[in-house]
Design a protein around this motif. Structure first.
Motif, PDB file in Angstrom:
ATOM      1  N   SER A   1       0.849  -1.178   0.000  1.00  0.00           N
ATOM      2  CA  SER A   1       0.000   0.000   0.000  1.00  0.00           C
ATOM      3  C   SER A   1       0.891   1.237   0.000  1.00  0.00           C
ATOM      4  O   SER A   1       1.854   1.308   0.757  1.00  0.00           O
ATOM      5  CB  SER A   1      -0.902  -0.008   1.242  1.00  0.00           C
ATOM      6  OG  SER A   1      -1.613   1.212   1.353  1.00  0.00           O
ATOM      7  N   ILE A   2       0.559   2.187  -0.827  1.00  0.00           N
ATOM      8  CA  ILE A   2       1.306   3.443  -0.891  1.00  0.00           C
ATOM      9  C   ILE A   2       0.417   4.539  -0.315  1.00  0.00           C
ATOM     10  O   ILE A   2      -0.720   4.720  -0.764  1.00  0.00           O
ATOM     11  CB  ILE A   2       1.698   3.763  -2.343  1.00  0.00           C
ATOM     12  CG1 ILE A   2       2.570   2.645  -2.912  1.00  0.00           C
ATOM     13  CG2 ILE A   2       2.412   5.111  -2.425  1.00  0.00           C
ATOM     14  CD1 ILE A   2       2.790   2.726  -4.413  1.00  0.00           C
ATOM     15  N   ASP A   3       0.914   5.219   0.694  1.00  0.00           N
ATOM     16  CA  ASP A   3       0.188   6.304   1.369  1.00  0.00           C
ATOM     17  C   ASP A   3      -1.164   5.840   1.894  1.00  0.00           C
ATOM     18  O   ASP A   3      -2.141   6.592   1.908  1.00  0.00           O
ATOM     19  CB  ASP A   3       0.007   7.510   0.432  1.00  0.00           C
ATOM     20  CG  ASP A   3       1.325   8.171   0.081  1.00  0.00           C
ATOM     21  OD1 ASP A   3       2.272   8.069   0.890  1.00  0.00           O
ATOM     22  OD2 ASP A   3       1.404   8.790  -0.996  1.00  0.00           O
ATOM     23  N   GLY A   4      -1.258   4.575   2.313  1.00  0.00           N
ATOM     24  CA  GLY A   4      -2.499   4.064   2.891  1.00  0.00           C
ATOM     25  C   GLY A   4      -3.588   3.776   1.881  1.00  0.00           C
ATOM     26  O   GLY A   4      -4.723   3.473   2.244  1.00  0.00           O
ATOM     27  N   ALA A   5      -3.283   3.859   0.597  1.00  0.00           N
ATOM     28  CA  ALA A   5      -4.277   3.591  -0.451  1.00  0.00           C
ATOM     29  C   ALA A   5      -4.466   2.088  -0.609  1.00  0.00           C
ATOM     30  O   ALA A   5      -3.906   1.292   0.144  1.00  0.00           O
ATOM     31  CB  ALA A   5      -3.832   4.234  -1.758  1.00  0.00           C
ATOM     32  N   GLY A   6      -5.208   1.687  -1.621  1.00  0.00           N
ATOM     33  CA  GLY A   6      -5.492   0.270  -1.855  1.00  0.00           C
ATOM     34  C   GLY A   6      -4.241  -0.553  -2.061  1.00  0.00           C
ATOM     35  O   GLY A   6      -3.162  -0.040  -2.335  1.00  0.00           O
ATOM     36  N   TRP A   7      -4.412  -1.855  -1.949  1.00  0.00           N
ATOM     37  CA  TRP A   7      -3.303  -2.794  -2.082  1.00  0.00           C
ATOM     38  C   TRP A   7      -3.143  -3.212  -3.534  1.00  0.00           C
ATOM     39  O   TRP A   7      -4.120  -3.460  -4.220  1.00  0.00           O
ATOM     40  CB  TRP A   7      -3.549  -4.029  -1.214  1.00  0.00           C
ATOM     41  CG  TRP A   7      -3.642  -3.700   0.248  1.00  0.00           C
ATOM     42  CD1 TRP A   7      -4.780  -3.464   0.949  1.00  0.00           C
ATOM     43  CD2 TRP A   7      -2.564  -3.549   1.149  1.00  0.00           C
ATOM     44  NE1 TRP A   7      -4.484  -3.171   2.254  1.00  0.00           N
ATOM     45  CE2 TRP A   7      -3.111  -3.205   2.405  1.00  0.00           C
ATOM     46  CE3 TRP A   7      -1.183  -3.649   1.043  1.00  0.00           C
ATOM     47  CZ2 TRP A   7      -2.338  -2.984   3.526  1.00  0.00           C
ATOM     48  CZ3 TRP A   7      -0.416  -3.428   2.166  1.00  0.00           C
ATOM     49  CH2 TRP A   7      -0.985  -3.101   3.391  1.00  0.00           C
ATOM     50  N   ALA A   8      -1.906  -3.287  -4.002  1.00  0.00           N
ATOM     51  CA  ALA A   8      -1.622  -3.831  -5.335  1.00  0.00           C
ATOM     52  C   ALA A   8      -1.450  -5.335  -5.180  1.00  0.00           C
ATOM     53  O   ALA A   8      -0.657  -5.798  -4.358  1.00  0.00           O
ATOM     54  CB  ALA A   8      -0.361  -3.196  -5.907  1.00  0.00           C
ATOM     55  N   ASN A   9      -2.214  -6.111  -5.922  1.00  0.00           N
ATOM     56  CA  ASN A   9      -2.171  -7.559  -5.800  1.00  0.00           C
ATOM     57  C   ASN A   9      -1.046  -8.110  -6.677  1.00  0.00           C
ATOM     58  O   ASN A   9      -1.118  -8.093  -7.900  1.00  0.00           O
ATOM     59  CB  ASN A   9      -3.521  -8.151  -6.219  1.00  0.00           C
ATOM     60  CG  ASN A   9      -3.613  -9.620  -5.881  1.00  0.00           C
ATOM     61  OD1 ASN A   9      -2.783 -10.153  -5.168  1.00  0.00           O
ATOM     62  ND2 ASN A   9      -4.642 -10.272  -6.414  1.00  0.00           N
ATOM     63  N   ILE A  10      -0.003  -8.593  -6.047  1.00  0.00           N
ATOM     64  CA  ILE A  10       1.153  -9.162  -6.740  1.00  0.00           C
ATOM     65  C   ILE A  10       1.193 -10.645  -6.402  1.00  0.00           C
ATOM     66  O   ILE A  10       1.335 -11.020  -5.240  1.00  0.00           O
ATOM     67  CB  ILE A  10       2.474  -8.490  -6.289  1.00  0.00           C
ATOM     68  CG1 ILE A  10       2.382  -6.974  -6.385  1.00  0.00           C
ATOM     69  CG2 ILE A  10       3.645  -9.047  -7.078  1.00  0.00           C
ATOM     70  CD1 ILE A  10       2.166  -6.455  -7.772  1.00  0.00           C
ATOM     71  N   THR A  11       1.058 -11.503  -7.385  1.00  0.00           N
ATOM     72  CA  THR A  11       1.029 -12.941  -7.154  1.00  0.00           C
ATOM     73  C   THR A  11       2.408 -13.541  -7.389  1.00  0.00           C
ATOM     74  O   THR A  11       3.050 -13.263  -8.389  1.00  0.00           O
ATOM     75  CB  THR A  11       0.012 -13.603  -8.105  1.00  0.00           C
ATOM     76  OG1 THR A  11      -1.251 -12.961  -7.936  1.00  0.00           O
ATOM     77  CG2 THR A  11      -0.141 -15.086  -7.806  1.00  0.00           C
ATOM     78  N   ASN A  12       2.845 -14.352  -6.430  1.00  0.00           N
ATOM     79  CA  ASN A  12       4.111 -15.097  -6.525  1.00  0.00           C
ATOM     80  C   ASN A  12       5.313 -14.203  -6.817  1.00  0.00           C
ATOM     81  O   ASN A  12       6.153 -14.525  -7.633  1.00  0.00           O
ATOM     82  CB  ASN A  12       4.022 -16.194  -7.605  1.00  0.00           C
ATOM     83  CG  ASN A  12       2.991 -17.239  -7.255  1.00  0.00           C
ATOM     84  OD1 ASN A  12       2.806 -17.553  -6.078  1.00  0.00           O
ATOM     85  ND2 ASN A  12       2.317 -17.782  -8.265  1.00  0.00           N
TER      86      ASN A  12
END
Length: 194
Positions: free
Chosen positions: A1-12
């Motif tokens: 999360s950058i600056d408390g924003a949403g999460w980037a979904n990174i798989t594996n």
């Protein structure tokens, strides 16, 4: 999360390519979240980082372009507060290119440079077309530069010769004294002693 924003979904993957140019310069926070196979969630500590994508601004305040200078010259500059280093270069128009004269990493001393112009104009009476450049590097290793040009270094006093009256001459009445001087002379003053 950058600056408390949403999460980037990174798989594996354990890496993430963050394009900081989409963010304003300044402080930002980063946090990583991970999930295991049974649904447990772990969070990293939040870290603060400083984004700096703006090149530093730098300017030479003195000397100005197209001026005549001599002797020891104080080169004055103005630059950004996050400047980490200034490098001062001189090109004395002899075909040798730029020569580093000083690297300054101490912002407490005011980012100035005491330039001994005799080092760059030692073999001739005057040097023309001299250039002075300052390179600025900020804390993010971004760089910029500023150049003044058309400088003339003149460290040689003008020559003057009294033509008339000649030495040891006997004179009387009104005479016309005359002299010759070097080409860059701006004024000749005649003085006498009783």
């Amino acid at each position: 999360s950058i600056d408390g924003a949403g999460w980037a979904n990174i798989t594996n993957s354990t890496t993430y390519a963050w394009n900081t140019s989409a963010y304003n310069d300044g402080t930002h926070t980063l946090q990583v979240r991970n999930n295991d196979s049974v649904g447990n969630t772990g969070l990293s500590s939040t870290v603060s980082v400083i984004v700096d994508n703006t090149r530093p601004a730098v300017v030479i305040i003195s000397p100005l372009s197209n001026t005549t200078i001599k002797g020891n010259v104080t080169v004055l500059t103005s630059t950004n507060p996050d400047t980490a280093r200034l490098d001062f270069y001189v090109d004395n128009n002899t075909g040798l290119g730029w020569a580093l004269r000083r690297s300054d990493t101490n912002r407490a001393d005011g980012w100035d440079f005491a330039w001994d112009t005799a080092l760059d104009c030692a073999t001739t009476a005057e040097c023309t077309g001299v250039r002075l450049r300052v390179n600025s590097t900020d804390s993010a290793n971004l760089t910029s530069n500023f150049t003044v040009s058309g400088l003339e270094i003149d460290n040689t006093a003008p020559t003057v010769t009294l033509l008339y009256p000649p030495s040891s001459a006997t004179i009387r009445g009104i005479i016309i004294a005359s002299a010759t001087s070097s080409s860059d002379t701006t004024r000749v003053v005649f003085e006498y002693s009783p």
